[in-house]
Design a protein around this motif. Sequence first.
Motif, PDB file in Angstrom:
ATOM      1  N   HIS A  89       0.885  -1.187   0.000  1.00 60.73           N
ATOM      2  CA  HIS A  89       0.000   0.000   0.000  1.00 60.73           C
ATOM      3  C   HIS A  89       0.914   1.226   0.000  1.00 60.73           C
ATOM      4  CE1 HIS A  89      -3.652  -2.279   1.540  1.00 60.73           C
ATOM      5  NE2 HIS A  89      -2.694  -3.071   1.983  1.00 60.73           N
ATOM      6  N   PRO A  90       1.548   1.573  -1.110  1.00 59.34           N
ATOM      7  CA  PRO A  90       2.626   2.559  -1.055  1.00 59.34           C
ATOM      8  C   PRO A  90       2.254   3.995  -1.411  1.00 59.34           C
ATOM      9  CG  PRO A  90       2.746   1.362  -3.113  1.00 59.34           C
ATOM     10  CD  PRO A  90       1.496   0.898  -2.412  1.00 59.34           C
ATOM     11  N   VAL A  91       0.971   4.255  -1.725  1.00 61.19           N
ATOM     12  CA  VAL A  91       0.566   5.617  -2.115  1.00 61.19           C
ATOM     13  C   VAL A  91      -0.302   6.203  -1.006  1.00 61.19           C
ATOM     14  CG1 VAL A  91      -0.570   7.028  -3.868  1.00 61.19           C
ATOM     15  CG2 VAL A  91       0.557   4.903  -4.544  1.00 61.19           C
ATOM     16  N   TRP A  92       0.261   7.131  -0.249  1.00 65.78           N
ATOM     17  CA  TRP A  92      -0.505   7.754   0.836  1.00 65.78           C
ATOM     18  C   TRP A  92       0.261   8.950   1.392  1.00 65.78           C
ATOM     19  CZ3 TRP A  92       2.710   7.425   5.063  1.00 65.78           C
ATOM     20  CH2 TRP A  92       3.580   6.341   5.111  1.00 65.78           C
ATOM     21  N   LEU A 305       2.073 -12.370   4.896  1.00 65.57           N
ATOM     22  CA  LEU A 305       2.672 -11.073   5.221  1.00 65.57           C
ATOM     23  C   LEU A 305       3.259 -11.133   6.632  1.00 65.57           C
ATOM     24  CD1 LEU A 305      -0.405  -9.048   3.907  1.00 65.57           C
ATOM     25  CD2 LEU A 305       1.686  -9.564   2.639  1.00 65.57           C
ATOM     26  N   PRO A 306       4.450 -11.691   6.770  1.00 60.44           N
ATOM     27  CA  PRO A 306       5.000 -11.888   8.121  1.00 60.44           C
ATOM     28  C   PRO A 306       5.255 -10.596   8.875  1.00 60.44           C
ATOM     29  CG  PRO A 306       6.608 -12.513   6.427  1.00 60.44           C
ATOM     30  CD  PRO A 306       5.305 -12.310   5.737  1.00 60.44           C
ATOM     31  N   THR A 307       5.441  -9.481   8.168  1.00 64.48           N
ATOM     32  CA  THR A 307       5.629  -8.198   8.857  1.00 64.48           C
ATOM     33  C   THR A 307       4.383  -7.814   9.649  1.00 64.48           C
ATOM     34  OG1 THR A 307       4.941  -7.134   6.811  1.00 64.48           O
ATOM     35  CG2 THR A 307       7.304  -7.214   7.245  1.00 64.48           C
ATOM     36  N   THR A 308       3.209  -8.071   9.079  1.00 66.02           N
ATOM     37  CA  THR A 308       1.950  -7.665   9.722  1.00 66.02           C
ATOM     38  C   THR A 308       1.748  -8.430  11.021  1.00 66.02           C
ATOM     39  OG1 THR A 308       1.077  -7.356   7.507  1.00 66.02           O
ATOM     40  CG2 THR A 308      -0.501  -7.293   9.306  1.00 66.02           C
ATOM     41  N   ALA A 309       1.891  -9.748  10.949  1.00 68.82           N
ATOM     42  CA  ALA A 309       1.715 -10.567  12.148  1.00 68.82           C
ATOM     43  C   ALA A 309       2.744 -10.185  13.217  1.00 68.82           C
ATOM     44  CB  ALA A 309       1.846 -12.050  11.787  1.00 68.82           C
ATOM     45  N   TYR A 310       3.951  -9.869  12.772  1.00 64.63           N
ATOM     46  CA  TYR A 310       5.019  -9.478  13.693  1.00 64.63           C
ATOM     47  C   TYR A 310       4.705  -8.139  14.360  1.00 64.63           C
ATOM     48  CZ  TYR A 310       9.567  -7.233  14.701  1.00 64.63           C
ATOM     49  OH  TYR A 310      10.600  -6.545  15.263  1.00 64.63           O
ATOM     50  N   MET A 311       4.345  -7.118  13.560  1.00 66.32           N
ATOM     51  CA  MET A 311       4.143  -5.778  14.114  1.00 66.32           C
ATOM     52  C   MET A 311       2.858  -5.657  14.924  1.00 66.32           C
ATOM     53  SD  MET A 311       5.504  -3.286  11.095  1.00 66.32           S
ATOM     54  CE  MET A 311       7.067  -3.598  10.277  1.00 66.32           C
ATOM     55  N   LEU A 312       1.812  -6.393  14.514  1.00 71.02           N
ATOM     56  CA  LEU A 312       0.534  -6.324  15.235  1.00 71.02           C
ATOM     57  C   LEU A 312       0.424  -7.408  16.311  1.00 71.02           C
ATOM     58  CD1 LEU A 312      -2.036  -5.584  12.364  1.00 71.02           C
ATOM     59  CD2 LEU A 312      -0.916  -3.982  13.919  1.00 71.02           C
ATOM     60  N   ARG A 313       1.498  -8.203  16.444  1.00 72.47           N
ATOM     61  CA  ARG A 313       1.516  -9.300  17.427  1.00 72.47           C
ATOM     62  C   ARG A 313       0.322 -10.228  17.242  1.00 72.47           C
ATOM     63  NH1 ARG A 313       2.953  -5.146  22.364  1.00 72.47           N
ATOM     64  NH2 ARG A 313       5.208  -5.041  22.041  1.00 72.47           N
ATOM     65  N   PHE A 335       3.876  -3.261   2.816  1.00 72.87           N
ATOM     66  CA  PHE A 335       4.303  -1.902   3.128  1.00 72.87           C
ATOM     67  C   PHE A 335       3.088  -0.991   3.192  1.00 72.87           C
ATOM     68  CE2 PHE A 335       5.077   2.435   1.909  1.00 72.87           C
ATOM     69  CZ  PHE A 335       5.983   2.800   2.892  1.00 72.87           C
ATOM     70  N   ASN A 336       2.933  -0.288   4.330  1.00 67.13           N
ATOM     71  CA  ASN A 336       1.850   0.679   4.522  1.00 67.13           C
ATOM     72  C   ASN A 336       2.171   1.464   5.795  1.00 67.13           C
ATOM     73  OD1 ASN A 336      -0.010  -0.259   6.904  1.00 67.13           O
ATOM     74  ND2 ASN A 336       0.419  -2.153   5.793  1.00 67.13           N
ATOM     75  N   PRO A 337       1.368   2.464   6.151  1.00 63.94           N
ATOM     76  CA  PRO A 337       1.710   3.249   7.349  1.00 63.94           C
ATOM     77  C   PRO A 337       1.677   2.429   8.636  1.00 63.94           C
ATOM     78  CG  PRO A 337       0.022   4.354   6.038  1.00 63.94           C
ATOM     79  CD  PRO A 337       0.182   2.996   5.464  1.00 63.94           C
ATOM     80  N   ASN A 338       1.056   1.268   8.581  1.00 62.92           N
ATOM     81  CA  ASN A 338       0.915   0.408   9.751  1.00 62.92           C
ATOM     82  C   ASN A 338       2.004  -0.666   9.809  1.00 62.92           C
ATOM     83  OD1 ASN A 338      -0.735  -0.429  12.041  1.00 62.92           O
ATOM     84  ND2 ASN A 338      -1.222  -2.231  10.842  1.00 62.92           N
ATOM     85  N   ALA A 339       2.680  -0.908   8.693  1.00 65.75           N
ATOM     86  CA  ALA A 339       3.725  -1.949   8.617  1.00 65.75           C
ATOM     87  C   ALA A 339       4.815  -1.428   7.680  1.00 65.75           C
ATOM     88  CB  ALA A 339       3.135  -3.260   8.093  1.00 65.75           C
ATOM     89  N   TYR A 340       5.701  -0.611   8.237  1.00 68.16           N
ATOM     90  CA  TYR A 340       6.607   0.199   7.420  1.00 68.16           C
ATOM     91  C   TYR A 340       7.866  -0.607   7.094  1.00 68.16           C
ATOM     92  CZ  TYR A 340       7.954   4.847   5.706  1.00 68.16           C
ATOM     93  OH  TYR A 340       8.269   5.933   4.917  1.00 68.16           O
ATOM     94  N   CYS A 341       7.779  -1.453   6.086  1.00 66.45           N
ATOM     95  CA  CYS A 341       8.920  -2.290   5.694  1.00 66.45           C
ATOM     96  C   CYS A 341       9.025  -2.317   4.178  1.00 66.45           C
ATOM     97  CB  CYS A 341       8.758  -3.711   6.236  1.00 66.45           C
ATOM     98  SG  CYS A 341      10.065  -4.846   5.707  1.00 66.45           S
ATOM     99  N   SER A 343      11.614  -4.019   2.610  1.00 67.84           N
ATOM    100  CA  SER A 343      12.635  -5.010   2.274  1.00 67.84           C
ATOM    101  C   SER A 343      12.108  -6.436   2.177  1.00 67.84           C
ATOM    102  CB  SER A 343      13.747  -4.953   3.330  1.00 67.84           C
ATOM    103  OG  SER A 343      14.617  -6.044   3.210  1.00 67.84           O
ATOM    104  N   MET A 344      12.063  -6.980   0.967  1.00 66.74           N
ATOM    105  CA  MET A 344      11.688  -8.388   0.816  1.00 66.74           C
ATOM    106  C   MET A 344      12.731  -9.350   1.411  1.00 66.74           C
ATOM    107  SD  MET A 344       8.645  -8.714  -0.215  1.00 66.74           S
ATOM    108  CE  MET A 344       8.619 -10.452  -0.708  1.00 66.74           C
ATOM    109  N   PRO A 345      14.038  -9.040   1.422  1.00 66.28           N
ATOM    110  CA  PRO A 345      14.959  -9.926   2.155  1.00 66.28           C
ATOM    111  C   PRO A 345      14.594 -10.057   3.636  1.00 66.28           C
ATOM    112  CG  PRO A 345      16.207  -8.597   0.631  1.00 66.28           C
ATOM    113  CD  PRO A 345      14.790  -8.066   0.600  1.00 66.28           C
ATOM    114  N   MET A 346      14.163  -8.968   4.269  1.00 65.43           N
ATOM    115  CA  MET A 346      13.748  -9.050   5.669  1.00 65.43           C
ATOM    116  C   MET A 346      12.443  -9.828   5.802  1.00 65.43           C
ATOM    117  SD  MET A 346      14.852  -5.269   7.058  1.00 65.43           S
ATOM    118  CE  MET A 346      14.687  -5.619   8.798  1.00 65.43           C
ATOM    119  N   VAL A 347      11.547  -9.666   4.840  1.00 61.59           N
ATOM    120  CA  VAL A 347      10.294 -10.430   4.838  1.00 61.59           C
ATOM    121  C   VAL A 347      10.600 -11.926   4.741  1.00 61.59           C
ATOM    122  CG1 VAL A 347       8.230 -10.936   3.465  1.00 61.59           C
ATOM    123  CG2 VAL A 347       8.859  -8.560   3.939  1.00 61.59           C
ATOM    124  N   MET A 348      11.535 -12.296   3.853  1.00 63.30           N
ATOM    125  CA  MET A 348      11.907 -13.716   3.727  1.00 63.30           C
ATOM    126  C   MET A 348      12.493 -14.243   5.030  1.00 63.30           C
ATOM    127  SD  MET A 348      13.391 -14.230  -0.139  1.00 63.30           S
ATOM    128  CE  MET A 348      14.536 -12.853  -0.176  1.00 63.30           C
TER     129      MET A 348
END
Length: 435
Positions: A89-92, A305-313, A335-341, A343-348
Amino acid sequence: MAGRHRLLLENAQQLVLVCGRGEEFLLREGAASLAVLRGASLVVGLDGCIKAVGQADVIRNQFSEATFERIIDCSGKCVLPGLVDAHTHPVWAGDRVHEFAMKLAGASYMEIHQAGGGIHFTVEHTRKATEEELFNTFKHRLERMRRAGSTLVECKSGYGLNLETELKMLRVIHRAKQSMDIGISSTYCGAHSVPKGKTAREAADDIINDHLPKLKELKLSDEIHVNNIDVFCEKGVFDLDSTRKILQAGKDIGLQINFHGDELHPMKSAELGAELGARAISHLEEVSDEGIMAMARAKCAAVLLPTTAYMLRLKQPPARKMLEEGVIVALGSDFNPNAYCFSMPMVMHLACVNMKMSMNEALAAATINAAYALGKSDTHGSIQTGKQGDLLVINSSRWEHLIYQFGGHEALIDYVIVKGKVVYQNERCGTMSSY
């Protein structure tokens, strides 16, 4: 061989094809044995497509160095397909850094949402922003994604929630698609939330009767091309019935179904997506066993989307069960204002550690399977003759370092290449001039 070519990558320690037999996706068994060549080279033509892949000596005998615009010696390095980010979600306008503190103090996603924060906070700022302001921030974000190895990115609207702002966002995405050296799959996500002052049913009617006909008209006049339709199917947002109607209406005007489902509550979104012929469903933290089996049968990709589960616990999506049941598992940064990442290497890396995926499975999920989730695996996601020359060169003798070095991609990635053109070059690799 006569003629000119754009690029020669030669003598790679490892050339990671991902797919060895032209597969359009890889299931668990296929990902277990990724195709890797050693001591190999590849050629990209002036049209941006891969012309030859093979052992370095064979390529050297087949092509004259004089025919190449650029030659990069990859001795001791690895070449991989460009990464594919299947959900962003990169346009905001209007970041939500203040909400991160609220989350850390224990506030849930829906509590913040109901207090006027979350999506509605960003909607308010995005509506006020000019198209030029949105484009400039979007361009900067895409450049950061590209530096981290992403060469194809799915980009959603969804912070407008009215026709005027949704179209503004889609024009920004279309402009970037036309002007930047990065692949973009455009998604209309007008059903990201229920606008203030409307019921979910009224919002759904507005989308079906006003938004989608306008998108069809703009596509026919060649002004904006949208690839996918998305709905946030969630308790308190769009229920299953409204979601079904919106997705079907989008499908009827030629959009691929690719939507948010089963994130915070079990909604039977996976079953609905399989029934409607969805290309992909994202999140799926609360997916049912029946939904997993339905997705496997329908060849509907799961974009995790492992970033979402990680950031929102949140509970992690059941990646292992999906893989064991034969689901096509893909990855996205969300990627969005709620999950600001970016990097796909970090996602992997997070997918491996938190979702128990193997490194092979994670790479397949961030390349060929993410491309499949966007309907692009015929042109992207693996290194194969005829496919687009979107590539990474990393400064390591083993490709696994891209996942192993958590947060280390900025020093590790030497080159990012789109259609055979170097679009990012690490400063230690010298100037950007052609050979």
